[in-house]
Design an enzyme around this catalytic site. Structure first.
Site, mmCIF file in Angstrom:
data_model
loop_
_atom_site.group_PDB
_atom_site.id
_atom_site.type_symbol
_atom_site.label_atom_id
_atom_site.label_comp_id
_atom_site.label_asym_id
_atom_site.label_seq_id
_atom_site.Cartn_x
_atom_site.Cartn_y
_atom_site.Cartn_z
ATOM 1 C CG MET A 29 -2.331 -1.289 1.010
ATOM 2 S SD MET A 29 -3.254 -0.192 2.911
ATOM 3 C CE MET A 29 -2.979 1.487 2.073
ATOM 4 C CE LYS A 47 1.507 2.600 6.017
ATOM 5 N NZ LYS A 47 1.014 1.313 7.027
ATOM 6 C CG ASP A 141 -1.703 -7.041 8.008
ATOM 7 O OD1 ASP A 141 -1.312 -8.425 7.304
ATOM 8 O OD2 ASP A 141 -0.858 -6.295 7.407
#
Length: 640
Positions: A29, A47, A141
């Site tokens: 992502m 990020k 996750d």
């Protein structure tokens, strides 16, 4: 020119604050970078979502969800999210920077962990995950790639990009999220996740830490998913000597197919791991180390059945019992009265205790520590507003001046003591009032290469802006020629801190294309970043450059930049002229005429006899075309 990374974000400054230096990692992502926060002068991790995903509203919402989820969580074992923003197509999070490796990298180095390492890592992960579960957040996750092992020994759980509030039904209704190797059976079969799904994923991670392998593998993701849904996770001790009966039981408990049979959340799992240090606690043994689990999953472990209660043999005398003496009504009344007197004494003690507490509370909030007041949050208010607020709390306001980037002039930047501090009434609280950004001397960057210039800009507490243009010059490629403000104006001697400084760098010298073919010249100009405009070029006679070869480039301006348009001046070869007809003329007259026409006449007749010679013909002949300066032979006859 100084080489620049193909990643456009490296060297870029996001929103005038975060200077990106290098790439740390790249995922499905987003890409994670190391950066400097120019405002707070600290290293952070950025990020940034991949641009093609940022165009998708669903991915964008999930990315922003991570910021909201992580912002709710503050825990030593969770990576902190510091900021979130977007600039153009770049959507990003700002996180604390932790130099070190991931648990995945450690497993690659060691293959598996020791018992002690497994317990230490597990306690850290579960401690952070417990905080998330307590806040109602499911990670969804969990995997070794999302566990960071810092160089200073800290262990932190990261990447809440797939997280969802536990209060919401977490059915996806779409493709399963999370890494397939750690998906719980309910996620595979129903697409529904809860806290116990996180517990299952952690159980798989714990199995992998102890054995160096995942319990289920396959060539296709669906093969692995099928095993999660239908197969039982084996005890780690069947593959590794690092496991213990207690750790075996914890893994089997966490990976039970039925969610309700697993630990309720990470906190309960953490208690079990902590209990494994000294062997299972009694309640833990009942829940986890039950006879059925250990006999079916751990055949090497023996559980001793509880001893039956001792029964008296027929011949053995029954245990002696105390004789119960009947009590009279008088005795019962006396006993009842004594009980009432005891109860009254107890109530008297309680009342006295409450009175003492009330007196203590009165003292605490009257003249004791409770009389302290808390310094309020006043940042951003004007000095007058902040002063009134402090006076209303019986505090005395003093002021001082300080530089500030984001607070308007006259606004409160900081307080001393800091907000939240408890102080005595009538204490002084200093208000640091903004006088705007500090004015600093701008650096001289002329002659530096681009990388050195950007470093010097940051060191001078300014923001390195963009390369405004690349100008052709005699300076080496990449050298800074001049600097400007963000608006393109000449850079002043002084500017406010964190102002943007743009630069113009050298593109090197203009390419030399003389005597090249048309195709070769076009290719060389294109490599230099110049555009060819045929309307700016022309054909020209040249005595030195052959026909159809390039004489030069036509530059329409004295100063040229990459991206400018140029024309090509192409040779037509030398200009040709018609040779005049000199037949029948006297030799000297013919020589004079050819010379005047720009040719070089030659004859074999001596000069003394030229007056008697008559021209018969010329070579080349009359009417032929030849460049000026060409030799023309004059043939003649002498008349006696």
């Amino acid at each position: 020119m100084t080489s620049v990374s193909s990643d456009p974000l490296i060297g870029h400054t996001l929103e005038g604050r975060y200077v990106i230096h290098s790439r740390i990692a790249r995922g499905g992502m987003a890409t994670v970078y190391m950066a400097t926060d120019n405002r707070l002068h600290r290293t952070v991790a950025i990020k940034a979502m991949h641009p093609h995903l940022a165009e998708d509203p669903d991915f964008r919402n999930r990315f922003e969800q991570e910021a909201r989820n992580a912002a709710k969580l503050t825990h030593p074992n969770l990576v902190s999210v510091l900021d979130q923003g977007e600039e153009g197509e770049t959507v990003y999070l700002v996180m604390e920077y932790l130099p070190g490796i991931t648990l995945r990298e450690l497993l690659k180095q060691q293959r598996f962990l020791t018992t002690e390492q497994t317990i230490e890592v597990s306690e850290s992960i579960l401690s952070g995950l417990s905080a998330a579960h307590a806040a109602g957040i499911i990670h969804r996750d969990l995997k070794p790639e999302n566990v960071l092992l810092a160089d200073d020994g800290r262990i932190k759980l990261a990447d809440f990009g797939l997280a969802r509030p536990a209060s919401a039904n977490t059915g996806t209704g779409q493709a399963l999220l999370g890494t397939i190797a750690y998906l719980s059976p309910e996620l595979v079969t129903r697409g529904v996740a809860d806290k116990q799904s996180d517990v299952y994923a952690f159980g798989i991670m714990m199995f992998e830490m102890l054995t160096g392998e995942q319990p289920f593998t396959g060539d296709q993701p669906m093969q692995i998913a099928y095993q999660h849904a239908h197969d039982v996770v084996p005890a780690p001790s069947t593959l590794s000597s690092q496991s213990t009966p207690e750790l075996d039981a914890i893994v089997l408990w966490a990976t039970d197919k039925e969610p309700e049979k697993r630990p309720a959340d990470a906190a309960e799992m953490l208690q079990a791991v902590e209990a494994s240090h000294d062997g299972p606690a009694p309640d833990f043994a009942t829940k986890v180390l039950g006879t059925q689990v250990l006999t079916t999953q751990l055949p090497c472990t023996t559980v001793v059945d509880p001893l039956p209660e001792e029964q008296p043999t027929p011949d053995a005398p029954a245990p002696a019992q105390e004789a119960i003496e009947p009590r009279s009504a008088t005795a019962l009344a006396y006993a009842r009265g004594r009980k009432q007197r005891r109860k009254g004494a107890i109530m008297l003690g309680i009342v006295a205790g409450l009175a003492a507490i009330a007196a203590g509370v009165g003292w605490y909030f009257g003249s004791g520590p409770g009389s302290l007041v808390t310094v309020p949050e006043l940042e951003g208010l004007t000095a007058e507003e902040a002063t009134q607020a402090l006076e209303g709390m019986n505090l005395i306001a003093t002021t001082s001046e300080c530089y500030a980037l984001t607070t308007d002039v006259g606004g409160v930047v900081d307080l001393d003591p800091a907000p939240g501090t408890r102080v005595e009434r009538e204490s002084s609280v200093n208000l640091c009032i903004s006088i705007g950004p500090e004015s600093l001397e701008t650096p001289d960057l002329t002659g530096l290469d681009l990388e050195e210039a950007q470093k010097k800009i940051n060191e001078a507490r300014f923001i390195s802006g963009k390369v405004r243009a690349e100008q052709f010059s005699d300076q080496p490629e990449g050298t800074v020629l001049w600097t400007s403000t963000e608006d393109g104006d000449e850079l002043p001697q002084m500017m406010p801190e964190q102002s943007v400084i743009d630069v113009v760098v050298s593109a090197g010298q203009l390419p030399e294309i003389s005597d090249l073919s048309d195709a070769e010249a076009r290719e060389k100009l294109a490599e230099a970043g110049l555009e060819i405009d045929d309307e700016l070029g022309w054909l020209e006679y040249s005595d030195s450059v052959k026909a159809d070869r390039v004489i030069s480039a036509h530059y329409p301006a004295d100063t040229m930049y990459r991206g400018d348009s140029v024309g090509l001046v192409v040779s037509r070869g030398p200009e040709l002229f018609e040779i005049p007809d000199v037949s029948g003329m006297k030799l000297q007259e013919a020589i004079d005429l050819l010379s005047e026409a720009g040719f070089e006449p030659s004859t074999l007749v001596p000069e003394i006899l030229r007056g008697m010679a008559e021209v018969k013909e010329s070579v080349p002949g009359a009417g032929e075309m030849a460049p000026k300066g060409s030799e023309v032979q004059v043939k003649s006859v002498i008349s006696l």
